[in-house]
Design a protein around this motif. Structure first.
Motif, PDB file in Angstrom:
ATOM      1  N   LYS A 112       0.827  -1.211   0.000  1.00 54.36           N
ATOM      2  CA  LYS A 112       0.000   0.000   0.000  1.00 54.36           C
ATOM      3  C   LYS A 112       0.858   1.256   0.000  1.00 54.36           C
ATOM      4  O   LYS A 112       0.406   2.348  -0.385  1.00 54.36           O
ATOM      5  CB  LYS A 112      -0.940   0.001   1.200  1.00 54.36           C
ATOM      6  CG  LYS A 112      -0.257   0.100   2.562  1.00 54.36           C
ATOM      7  CD  LYS A 112      -1.278   0.075   3.683  1.00 54.36           C
ATOM      8  CE  LYS A 112      -0.646   0.303   5.058  1.00 54.36           C
ATOM      9  NZ  LYS A 112       0.355  -0.723   5.409  1.00 54.36           N
ATOM     10  N   GLU A 133      -5.525  -7.542  -2.909  1.00 53.71           N
ATOM     11  CA  GLU A 133      -6.347  -6.508  -3.512  1.00 53.71           C
ATOM     12  C   GLU A 133      -5.519  -5.359  -4.097  1.00 53.71           C
ATOM     13  O   GLU A 133      -4.355  -5.160  -3.724  1.00 53.71           O
ATOM     14  CB  GLU A 133      -7.322  -5.954  -2.467  1.00 53.71           C
ATOM     15  CG  GLU A 133      -8.281  -7.009  -1.920  1.00 53.71           C
ATOM     16  CD  GLU A 133      -9.304  -6.427  -0.973  1.00 53.71           C
ATOM     17  OE1 GLU A 133      -9.154  -5.241  -0.590  1.00 53.71           O
ATOM     18  OE2 GLU A 133     -10.246  -7.137  -0.610  1.00 53.71           O
ATOM     19  N   PRO A 135      -4.491  -1.794  -3.927  1.00 58.27           N
ATOM     20  CA  PRO A 135      -4.521  -0.870  -2.779  1.00 58.27           C
ATOM     21  C   PRO A 135      -5.359   0.383  -3.062  1.00 58.27           C
ATOM     22  O   PRO A 135      -5.226   1.012  -4.110  1.00 58.27           O
ATOM     23  CB  PRO A 135      -3.042  -0.508  -2.584  1.00 58.27           C
ATOM     24  CG  PRO A 135      -2.278  -1.624  -3.220  1.00 58.27           C
ATOM     25  CD  PRO A 135      -3.115  -2.055  -4.394  1.00 58.27           C
ATOM     26  N   LYS A 136      -6.210   0.731  -2.106  1.00 61.16           N
ATOM     27  CA  LYS A 136      -6.978   1.970  -2.223  1.00 61.16           C
ATOM     28  C   LYS A 136      -6.069   3.198  -2.173  1.00 61.16           C
ATOM     29  O   LYS A 136      -6.446   4.270  -2.642  1.00 61.16           O
ATOM     30  CB  LYS A 136      -8.015   2.035  -1.102  1.00 61.16           C
ATOM     31  CG  LYS A 136      -9.090   0.962  -1.191  1.00 61.16           C
ATOM     32  CD  LYS A 136     -10.082   1.081  -0.052  1.00 61.16           C
ATOM     33  CE  LYS A 136     -11.160   0.004  -0.142  1.00 61.16           C
ATOM     34  NZ  LYS A 136     -12.133   0.108   0.976  1.00 61.16           N
ATOM     35  N   SER A 137      -4.886   3.012  -1.622  1.00 57.43           N
ATOM     36  CA  SER A 137      -3.937   4.127  -1.521  1.00 57.43           C
ATOM     37  C   SER A 137      -3.500   4.646  -2.884  1.00 57.43           C
ATOM     38  O   SER A 137      -2.977   5.757  -2.990  1.00 57.43           O
ATOM     39  CB  SER A 137      -2.706   3.697  -0.717  1.00 57.43           C
ATOM     40  OG  SER A 137      -2.021   2.634  -1.365  1.00 57.43           O
ATOM     41  N   ALA A 139      -5.249   5.856  -4.952  1.00 55.26           N
ATOM     42  CA  ALA A 139      -6.037   7.056  -5.224  1.00 55.26           C
ATOM     43  C   ALA A 139      -5.247   8.336  -4.942  1.00 55.26           C
ATOM     44  O   ALA A 139      -5.639   9.414  -5.391  1.00 55.26           O
ATOM     45  CB  ALA A 139      -7.321   7.036  -4.395  1.00 55.26           C
ATOM     46  N   PRO A 159     -11.083  -0.612  -6.609  1.00 59.01           N
ATOM     47  CA  PRO A 159     -11.404   0.467  -5.661  1.00 59.01           C
ATOM     48  C   PRO A 159     -12.073   1.659  -6.358  1.00 59.01           C
ATOM     49  O   PRO A 159     -11.556   2.189  -7.341  1.00 59.01           O
ATOM     50  CB  PRO A 159     -10.030   0.859  -5.098  1.00 59.01           C
ATOM     51  CG  PRO A 159      -9.159  -0.327  -5.333  1.00 59.01           C
ATOM     52  CD  PRO A 159      -9.653  -0.926  -6.622  1.00 59.01           C
ATOM     53  N   ARG A 160     -13.227   2.045  -5.873  1.00 60.62           N
ATOM     54  CA  ARG A 160     -13.909   3.214  -6.440  1.00 60.62           C
ATOM     55  C   ARG A 160     -13.116   4.496  -6.229  1.00 60.62           C
ATOM     56  O   ARG A 160     -13.315   5.484  -6.936  1.00 60.62           O
ATOM     57  CB  ARG A 160     -15.300   3.374  -5.825  1.00 60.62           C
ATOM     58  CG  ARG A 160     -16.386   2.675  -6.623  1.00 60.62           C
ATOM     59  CD  ARG A 160     -16.649   1.275  -6.134  1.00 60.62           C
ATOM     60  NE  ARG A 160     -17.415   0.526  -7.137  1.00 60.62           N
ATOM     61  CZ  ARG A 160     -17.154  -0.735  -7.438  1.00 60.62           C
ATOM     62  NH1 ARG A 160     -16.145  -1.360  -6.870  1.00 60.62           N
ATOM     63  NH2 ARG A 160     -17.882  -1.368  -8.317  1.00 60.62           N
ATOM     64  N   GLU A 161     -12.222   4.480  -5.249  1.00 57.91           N
ATOM     65  CA  GLU A 161     -11.398   5.660  -4.987  1.00 57.91           C
ATOM     66  C   GLU A 161     -10.545   6.041  -6.192  1.00 57.91           C
ATOM     67  O   GLU A 161     -10.146   7.197  -6.348  1.00 57.91           O
ATOM     68  CB  GLU A 161     -10.488   5.406  -3.776  1.00 57.91           C
ATOM     69  CG  GLU A 161     -11.213   5.312  -2.441  1.00 57.91           C
ATOM     70  CD  GLU A 161     -11.781   3.920  -2.157  1.00 57.91           C
ATOM     71  OE1 GLU A 161     -12.243   3.699  -1.022  1.00 57.91           O
ATOM     72  OE2 GLU A 161     -11.749   3.068  -3.058  1.00 57.91           O
ATOM     73  N   LEU A 162     -10.259   5.073  -7.071  1.00 57.85           N
ATOM     74  CA  LEU A 162      -9.417   5.350  -8.235  1.00 57.85           C
ATOM     75  C   LEU A 162     -10.117   6.256  -9.249  1.00 57.85           C
ATOM     76  O   LEU A 162      -9.473   6.791 -10.157  1.00 57.85           O
ATOM     77  CB  LEU A 162      -9.004   4.041  -8.915  1.00 57.85           C
ATOM     78  CG  LEU A 162      -8.231   3.031  -8.064  1.00 57.85           C
ATOM     79  CD1 LEU A 162      -7.754   1.876  -8.931  1.00 57.85           C
ATOM     80  CD2 LEU A 162      -7.051   3.690  -7.367  1.00 57.85           C
ATOM     81  N   ASP A 214     -21.150  -5.572  -5.014  1.00 60.77           N
ATOM     82  CA  ASP A 214     -19.977  -6.396  -5.304  1.00 60.77           C
ATOM     83  C   ASP A 214     -20.379  -7.865  -5.336  1.00 60.77           C
ATOM     84  O   ASP A 214     -20.422  -8.549  -4.314  1.00 60.77           O
ATOM     85  CB  ASP A 214     -18.900  -6.157  -4.255  1.00 60.77           C
ATOM     86  CG  ASP A 214     -18.223  -4.813  -4.435  1.00 60.77           C
ATOM     87  OD1 ASP A 214     -18.346  -4.245  -5.520  1.00 60.77           O
ATOM     88  OD2 ASP A 214     -17.587  -4.336  -3.468  1.00 60.77           O
TER      89      ASP A 214
END
Length: 217
Positions: A112, A133, A135-137, A139, A159-162, A214
């Motif tokens: 991450k 997974e 990483p949401k990081s 983003a 990740p939706r954050e992307l 999901d």
């Protein structure tokens, strides 16, 4: 009678000589990060042989590119027959713009800490054995234009954050084991369906205005 004690100046000079004469591990953060990576990896063809931790900085190492301020801006180890896990130390390469680790046998989770690489333009990790997974990081990588993670063993949802990565032009997560639905916001409105192919548990794009579901995640 002459005094047996040394003067402070002489003692300082002696200590300075020792510090200059004795080889030591580099105090350069980027060099330390890359050497820590090397210690994790299996390198049967000695691609990393030039990575000498006693040097002041890693700019003379093969497969490493620096700018005019001796900051590491590119790491290119594609097609190098290297295996092993990636470590969190890579997140210390704060000036890195290109991370090219494709077509090797890297395994384990994607750290991450790669989300700390704020200058990153391109990240190519495709063609490895990476798991876990995305990483949401990621983003936080606002300069990122190319993100290729295809042909690995990644799981979980995208990740939706992307969707906040407004500069992202190429995104490829095909041939993994991702699940859930495909985001539609931000740059995801422009990526072709081939970017998501060969993910048996990944479903079609989210429906506008509905909470993403999901499937199987």
């Amino acid at each position: 009678m002459a005094s047996s004690s040394s003067s402070p100046l002489s003692l300082f000079s002696f200590l300075l000589f020792l510090s200059l004469a004795s080889p030591s591990i580099s105090t350069n953060t980027e060099g330390e990060a890359l050497h820590a990576l090397r210690t994790r990896l299996h390198d049967p063809t000695n691609v990393l042989q030039s990575w000498d931790p006693t040097l002041v900085n890693p700019c003379t190492w093969f497969h490493v590119t620096c700018d005019d301020k001796n900051h590491v801006i590119r790491l290119d180890l594609g097609n190098s027959n290297i295996s092993g896990p990636l470590g969190p130390e890579l997140g210390n390469l704060e000036h890195l713009q290109y991370l090219e680790l494709y077509s090797n046998n890297f395994e384990g989770k994607i750290p991450k800490e790669l989300g700390n690489l704020k200058s990153l333009i391109s990240m190519d990790l495709y063609g490895n054995k990476l798991q876990g997974e995305i990483p949401k990081s990621f983003a936080k990588l606002k300069s990122l234009r190319f993100l290729r993670l295809n042909n690995n063993k990644l799981t979980g949802s995208i990740p939706r954050e992307l969707a906040s990565l407004s500069n992202l032009k190429v995104f490829d997560v095909s041939s993994n084991d991702l699940c859930g639905t495909i985001p539609i916001d931000g740059p995801f409105s422009n990526f072709p369906l081939q970017s998501y192919g060969n993910n048996n548990r990944l479903n079609g794009p989210e429906l506008q205005g509905l909470v993403p579901y999901d499937f199987g995640c």
